[in-house]
Design a protein around this motif. Sequence first.
Motif, short mmCIF file in Angstrom:
data_model
loop_
_atom_site.label_atom_id
_atom_site.label_comp_id
_atom_site.label_asym_id
_atom_site.label_seq_id
_atom_site.Cartn_x
_atom_site.Cartn_y
_atom_site.Cartn_z
N LYS A 127 -16.41 -5.14 -0.40
CA LYS A 127 -16.37 -5.69 -1.61
C LYS A 127 -14.95 -4.99 -2.49
CE LYS A 127 -18.77 -5.74 -6.53
NZ LYS A 127 -20.28 -5.27 -6.43
N ALA A 128 -14.56 -4.03 -2.31
CA ALA A 128 -13.26 -3.00 -2.96
C ALA A 128 -12.17 -3.96 -2.48
CB ALA A 128 -13.98 -1.88 -2.92
N ASP A 129 -12.15 -4.75 -1.20
CA ASP A 129 -10.95 -4.68 -0.44
C ASP A 129 -10.77 -6.65 -1.20
OD1 ASP A 129 -10.58 -1.97 0.64
OD2 ASP A 129 -11.31 -2.72 2.78
N ALA A 130 -11.89 -6.92 -1.04
CA ALA A 130 -12.07 -8.17 -1.55
C ALA A 130 -11.29 -8.42 -2.90
CB ALA A 130 -13.10 -9.19 -1.51
N VAL A 131 -11.89 -7.90 -3.85
CA VAL A 131 -11.28 -7.80 -5.12
C VAL A 131 -9.43 -7.88 -4.67
CG1 VAL A 131 -11.28 -6.54 -6.77
CG2 VAL A 131 -13.47 -7.32 -5.80
N LYS A 132 -9.52 -6.94 -4.32
CA LYS A 132 -7.90 -5.91 -4.51
C LYS A 132 -6.95 -7.44 -3.70
CE LYS A 132 -8.20 -1.33 -3.76
NZ LYS A 132 -7.91 -0.55 -2.87
N LEU A 133 -7.79 -8.11 -2.61
CA LEU A 133 -7.38 -8.94 -1.97
C LEU A 133 -7.30 -10.58 -2.73
CD1 LEU A 133 -8.40 -8.46 1.51
CD2 LEU A 133 -5.97 -8.32 1.07
N THR A 134 -7.64 -10.69 -3.71
CA THR A 134 -8.64 -12.27 -4.46
C THR A 134 -6.84 -12.40 -5.61
OG1 THR A 134 -10.78 -11.74 -4.76
CG2 THR A 134 -9.97 -13.05 -5.95
N ASN B 191 -6.18 -10.73 7.99
CA ASN B 191 -4.63 -11.54 7.26
C ASN B 191 -3.99 -9.82 7.17
OD1 ASN B 191 -2.16 -11.45 6.31
ND2 ASN B 191 -2.41 -13.62 5.43
N LYS B 192 -3.43 -9.15 8.43
CA LYS B 192 -2.65 -8.18 8.98
C LYS B 192 -2.04 -7.77 6.58
CE LYS B 192 -3.33 -6.47 13.16
NZ LYS B 192 -2.76 -5.78 14.01
N ASP B 193 -0.88 -8.93 7.28
CA ASP B 193 0.30 -8.65 5.98
C ASP B 193 -0.01 -8.42 4.75
OD1 ASP B 193 2.62 -9.57 8.19
OD2 ASP B 193 2.66 -11.52 7.68
N ALA B 194 -1.49 -9.62 4.13
CA ALA B 194 -2.26 -9.60 2.77
C ALA B 194 -2.77 -8.14 2.89
CB ALA B 194 -3.40 -10.61 2.60
N PHE B 195 -3.09 -7.48 3.79
CA PHE B 195 -3.71 -6.01 3.70
C PHE B 195 -2.48 -4.84 3.35
CE2 PHE B 195 -7.84 -7.20 4.98
CZ PHE B 195 -8.46 -6.95 5.32
N ALA B 196 -1.48 -5.33 3.68
CA ALA B 196 -0.43 -4.67 3.65
C ALA B 196 -0.09 -4.20 2.30
CB ALA B 196 1.22 -4.57 3.92
N GLU B 197 0.45 -5.93 1.56
CA GLU B 197 0.30 -6.04 0.10
C GLU B 197 0.27 -5.48 -0.30
OE1 GLU B 197 0.39 -10.04 -2.21
OE2 GLU B 197 1.64 -10.55 -0.35
N ALA B 198 -1.53 -5.74 -0.09
CA ALA B 198 -2.92 -4.85 -1.34
C ALA B 198 -2.84 -3.26 -1.41
CB ALA B 198 -3.68 -5.87 -1.24
N GLY B 199 -1.77 -3.29 -0.02
CA GLY B 199 -2.16 -0.78 -0.17
C GLY B 199 -3.63 -1.26 0.76
N ILE B 200 -4.28 -1.86 1.29
CA ILE B 200 -4.98 -1.16 2.09
C ILE B 200 -4.45 -0.97 3.66
CG2 ILE B 200 -7.51 -2.66 3.04
CD1 ILE B 200 -7.42 -4.58 0.69
N GLY B 201 -4.78 -0.07 3.85
CA GLY B 201 -4.45 0.80 5.20
C GLY B 201 -5.57 0.41 6.91
N ARG B 202 -6.45 0.04 6.06
CA ARG B 202 -7.41 -0.38 7.67
C ARG B 202 -9.27 -1.80 7.39
NH1 ARG B 202 -12.58 1.18 6.87
NH2 ARG B 202 -12.58 4.27 5.71
N PRO B 203 -8.80 -2.04 8.53
CA PRO B 203 -10.13 -2.84 7.74
C PRO B 203 -11.54 -2.72 7.44
CG PRO B 203 -8.89 -3.36 9.67
CD PRO B 203 -8.99 -2.49 9.71
#
Length: 446
Positions: free
Chosen positions: A183-190, A163-175
Amino acid sequence: MALRRIRTRVPLALGAAALLLSGCANPSTGSDTDDPTQPVTLKFWHGWSAPGEVEAIDENIARFEKLHPNIHVESTGNVSDETINQALRAGGGDAPDVVTSFTTNNVGQYCSSGMWADLDPFFEKSGIDKTKVFPKTLLDYTRYEGVQCANPLLADAFGMYYNKDAFAEAGIGRPPRTMSEMKADAVKLTRKKKDGSLERVGFMPNFQLYQNSPDRMFAQWGPEYFDSEGRAKLADEPRTEQFFTTMRSLSDAQGGYHAMERLRATFGDEMSSQNGFLTGKLAMHLDGEWRGLMLDEAKADFDWGVAPLPVPDDQADTYGRGYLTGTVAGIAHSSRHQNAAWELVKYLTLDTEPVVRFANAIHNVPSTFDALKSPDLDADPAFRAFIRIAQNPHSQAVPPSNNGGQYITSLIDFSQSVEAGRTTDLHGALKKLDEQIDADNLQSEN
């Protein structure tokens, strides 16, 4: 819709396995001495049933008949493996000549039982080097112990929707590319609700979720299931324990298995409008190439993308790999028109134009080198991402067995027990799993 033909998480029902294991192939002998230039009617049985799928396969058959006016094809769709196997065992004039299967798990049975004819003599007569036509991984899942009893007919590749919108909201720049990044991204997205329950998870590793069969995720580790003698080696394969430890760590970082199971209980069926990814409850999700078409048809209200599923940190150079499987096509051993049947199989599985047309129509990955490089292939970026996964030399399919992938069924049961916390001694339990797999394989041989 393409989803109807998705491989189920659990291998084919054991009813088909029982049919094969209860005896050898139908004793009636087919014929590979027929003249394919003489008038003949071939019976072609397949499993596609959605209108778009049936239309696409029928269009290819019509083109084949135009090229071979002496061969008439009677096409029957929505036929299960069980029904095909029953017909092949019974033999006679009502049995099919050309058959397909949506599961590669049964190829070992088809080859070892003789139910499906060995295609190597046909390749030789046609002067075709199959290794120059099909990628090695696809060849590996269409043969067993030296017998090539099937050809690949399109493939499925598995990757990660995000979900690119969720990534942008969490400040994640790429998959994420490695499991530690995931794991680090999943925590930010939860996200959690006020009562502490999960509202959204970054990635749900639970093995009962939709396409999350453990063998599909385990492919990112590039494991070996059997040793050179054909004995199960999951306990001695160090990547096995790494896989389960990583999945547990990923789950615990987002709230734990039971919290995720409570969230999963709120999901609708994967084909419905309440699919967990479609409703925004999953920010990253394992799925096949067909899902992109479904997301477009459902008009998802968020921007999404596709990337390969991350790989273990110590195998970062293999990023881009994924799990592969696919539809297979073959010739019934009982067919008395095997040379004519080969002409149909050859057209559907080797000729670039029909392979590309069919791949574009049902949004599946082409299964030949030439089709994968064809300029006529769908240029959709999400679809192309799966093409790259299919071409990655590290991508993996599970090895065939003589009992319809029973070892995968055993692995699934085992994995669900591990993630639920019912297994305390992982290595010891894996030893017992190996013993069970070996016993099942031995029983199938006797």
